[in-house]
Design a protein around this motif. Sequence first.
Motif, PDB file in Angstrom:
ATOM      1  N   PRO A 132       0.765  -1.177  -0.184  1.00 58.83           N
ATOM      2  CA  PRO A 132      -0.200  -0.103   0.135  1.00 58.83           C
ATOM      3  C   PRO A 132       0.738   1.262  -0.162  1.00 58.83           C
ATOM      4  O   PRO A 132       0.274   2.335  -0.443  1.00 58.83           O
ATOM      5  CB  PRO A 132      -0.763  -0.208   1.503  1.00 58.83           C
ATOM      6  N   ARG A 133       1.909   1.257   0.493  1.00 57.68           N
ATOM      7  CA  ARG A 133       2.783   2.510   0.791  1.00 57.68           C
ATOM      8  C   ARG A 133       3.623   2.777  -0.477  1.00 57.68           C
ATOM      9  O   ARG A 133       4.020   3.828  -1.028  1.00 57.68           O
ATOM     10  CB  ARG A 133       3.747   2.459   1.979  1.00 57.68           C
ATOM     11  N   ASP A 134       4.274   1.620  -0.899  1.00 57.63           N
ATOM     12  CA  ASP A 134       5.255   1.920  -2.027  1.00 57.63           C
ATOM     13  C   ASP A 134       5.380   0.560  -3.205  1.00 57.63           C
ATOM     14  O   ASP A 134       5.810  -0.445  -2.813  1.00 57.63           O
ATOM     15  CB  ASP A 134       6.742   1.948  -1.560  1.00 57.63           C
ATOM     16  N   ILE A 135       4.335   0.420  -3.973  1.00 54.70           N
ATOM     17  CA  ILE A 135       4.327  -0.452  -4.991  1.00 54.70           C
ATOM     18  C   ILE A 135       5.571  -0.989  -5.541  1.00 54.70           C
ATOM     19  O   ILE A 135       5.936  -2.199  -5.846  1.00 54.70           O
ATOM     20  CB  ILE A 135       3.225  -0.242  -5.914  1.00 54.70           C
ATOM     21  N   HIS A 136       6.285  -0.041  -6.070  1.00 58.82           N
ATOM     22  CA  HIS A 136       7.540  -0.106  -6.896  1.00 58.82           C
ATOM     23  C   HIS A 136       8.567  -0.971  -5.793  1.00 58.82           C
ATOM     24  O   HIS A 136       9.258  -2.044  -6.258  1.00 58.82           O
ATOM     25  CB  HIS A 136       8.032   1.064  -7.206  1.00 58.82           C
ATOM     26  N   LYS A 137       8.471  -0.782  -4.777  1.00 61.95           N
ATOM     27  CA  LYS A 137       9.642  -1.339  -3.808  1.00 61.95           C
ATOM     28  C   LYS A 137       9.007  -2.621  -3.498  1.00 61.95           C
ATOM     29  O   LYS A 137       9.923  -3.538  -3.358  1.00 61.95           O
ATOM     30  CB  LYS A 137       9.758  -0.436  -2.348  1.00 61.95           C
ATOM     31  N   ALA A 138       7.608  -2.898  -3.031  1.00 62.75           N
ATOM     32  CA  ALA A 138       6.920  -4.159  -2.839  1.00 62.75           C
ATOM     33  C   ALA A 138       7.308  -5.160  -3.808  1.00 62.75           C
ATOM     34  O   ALA A 138       7.598  -6.261  -3.576  1.00 62.75           O
ATOM     35  CB  ALA A 138       5.738  -4.064  -2.345  1.00 62.75           C
ATOM     36  N   VAL A 139       7.048  -4.601  -5.011  1.00 62.33           N
ATOM     37  CA  VAL A 139       7.033  -5.728  -6.311  1.00 62.33           C
ATOM     38  C   VAL A 139       8.556  -5.998  -6.641  1.00 62.33           C
ATOM     39  O   VAL A 139       8.861  -7.036  -7.087  1.00 62.33           O
ATOM     40  CB  VAL A 139       6.023  -5.003  -7.426  1.00 62.33           C
TER      41      VAL A 139
ATOM     42  N   ARG B  14       1.951   3.855  -7.492  1.00 66.30           N
ATOM     43  CA  ARG B  14       2.830   3.839  -6.729  1.00 66.30           C
ATOM     44  C   ARG B  14       2.257   3.356  -5.263  1.00 66.30           C
ATOM     45  O   ARG B  14       2.941   2.911  -4.582  1.00 66.30           O
ATOM     46  CB  ARG B  14       3.465   5.142  -6.506  1.00 66.30           C
ATOM     47  N   THR B  15       1.032   3.828  -5.062  1.00 66.84           N
ATOM     48  CA  THR B  15       0.507   3.339  -3.742  1.00 66.84           C
ATOM     49  C   THR B  15      -0.942   2.649  -3.832  1.00 66.84           C
ATOM     50  O   THR B  15      -1.385   2.661  -5.099  1.00 66.84           O
ATOM     51  CB  THR B  15       0.204   4.643  -2.768  1.00 66.84           C
ATOM     52  N   ILE B  16      -1.550   2.375  -2.921  1.00 69.92           N
ATOM     53  CA  ILE B  16      -2.807   1.473  -2.817  1.00 69.92           C
ATOM     54  C   ILE B  16      -3.847   2.432  -3.504  1.00 69.92           C
ATOM     55  O   ILE B  16      -4.940   1.838  -4.101  1.00 69.92           O
ATOM     56  CB  ILE B  16      -2.943   1.024  -1.594  1.00 69.92           C
ATOM     57  N   LYS B  17      -3.710   3.762  -3.423  1.00 72.15           N
ATOM     58  CA  LYS B  17      -4.522   4.756  -3.909  1.00 72.15           C
ATOM     59  C   LYS B  17      -4.657   4.390  -5.550  1.00 72.15           C
ATOM     60  O   LYS B  17      -5.797   4.943  -5.906  1.00 72.15           O
ATOM     61  CB  LYS B  17      -4.492   5.964  -3.523  1.00 72.15           C
TER      62      LYS B  17
ATOM     63  N   PHE C  57      -5.527  -7.092   5.694  1.00 75.10           N
ATOM     64  CA  PHE C  57      -4.557  -6.129   5.093  1.00 75.10           C
ATOM     65  C   PHE C  57      -4.592  -5.059   4.035  1.00 75.10           C
ATOM     66  O   PHE C  57      -3.992  -4.118   4.112  1.00 75.10           O
ATOM     67  CB  PHE C  57      -3.201  -6.845   4.739  1.00 75.10           C
ATOM     68  N   ILE C  58      -5.991  -5.204   3.273  1.00 74.61           N
ATOM     69  CA  ILE C  58      -6.074  -4.533   2.077  1.00 74.61           C
ATOM     70  C   ILE C  58      -7.639  -3.937   2.569  1.00 74.61           C
ATOM     71  O   ILE C  58      -7.718  -2.623   2.532  1.00 74.61           O
ATOM     72  CB  ILE C  58      -6.149  -5.139   0.938  1.00 74.61           C
ATOM     73  N   TYR C  59      -8.567  -4.792   2.322  1.00 76.34           N
ATOM     74  CA  TYR C  59     -10.040  -3.879   2.198  1.00 76.34           C
ATOM     75  C   TYR C  59     -10.192  -3.206   3.883  1.00 76.34           C
ATOM     76  O   TYR C  59     -10.701  -2.178   3.866  1.00 76.34           O
ATOM     77  CB  TYR C  59     -11.058  -5.087   2.008  1.00 76.34           C
ATOM     78  N   GLY C  60      -9.749  -4.105   4.694  1.00 78.24           N
ATOM     79  CA  GLY C  60      -9.961  -3.564   6.098  1.00 78.24           C
ATOM     80  C   GLY C  60      -9.499  -2.310   6.414  1.00 78.24           C
ATOM     81  O   GLY C  60     -10.023  -1.418   7.043  1.00 78.24           O
TER      82      GLY C  60
END
Length: 262
Positions: A126-133, A152-155, A175-178
């Motif tokens: 959610p905070r940093d898609i590039h780093k997480a992936v 870049r983010t969950i938004k 972790f995502i919907y909630g």
Amino acid sequence: MYLLLVVVIVLPLVMQIDLPIVVSPAVRGAYNAVEQIPSGKIAVISVIWSSGTIAENRPQTEALVRHMFKSGKKFAIVAFDPQGSELAFQSASAIAKEMRKTYGIDWVHWGYKPSANLIPMLQSLPRDIHKAVGKDYFGTPVGRIPMMKNIRTIKDIGLIADVTPSATLEIWIAFIYGQYRTPLIYAPTAVMAPEGFNPLDAGQIKGMLTGMKGAAEYERLLGRRDFATRAAGALSTSHLLIIALIVLGNIGYISSRRQRSE
């Protein structure tokens, strides 16, 4: 009897036998959720299946991919199973070629991520898609992929589809919907479908594709007659044959009893 069973299973698979398919509210909800993905956001298709559930999970994945392409929605596949990663890539690539869609612009595959990393990834995604992936299927940093530059983010994610034979829905909800209220849809195997009814009733998921039947209903909404529709027809005809044989067996049993009593 077994030869007759083979015939009624094979015929719907090889011939165009149109049996009625009633689209359930759960499948229509999933379809509408894809249609409602906001412009500028992408969808994520989570793949945790392998060859063991290919008959159910691949038609679900392909129906979702085809709908994304048809409606102009960009999406990313992320796989938590090595077999599923390759199988989903093959399916999406074939459909992309058919529909003239381009990798990196219309869709991307984030590659295989070990299932043990699912929770850590969902914590950082959610905070940093590039780093997480990190890197995609081909080893390219996702930040260099045209489609991903502004994601870049969950938004920036408008929908997540969990295609799985495993109990992973609760993790996505927690972790995502909630936390972020990102819309979810669930595509389980038929045996795992009961896991989705409570979240569906509670509004935690927007829709659900139950096994092959759910994929067939989705194909009906797309105006398609692909594998799931034909396979669902084979299931229907085999069930009808079994019912007919049970009825005939009981008629024969009752008749033989009457003859013995006479």
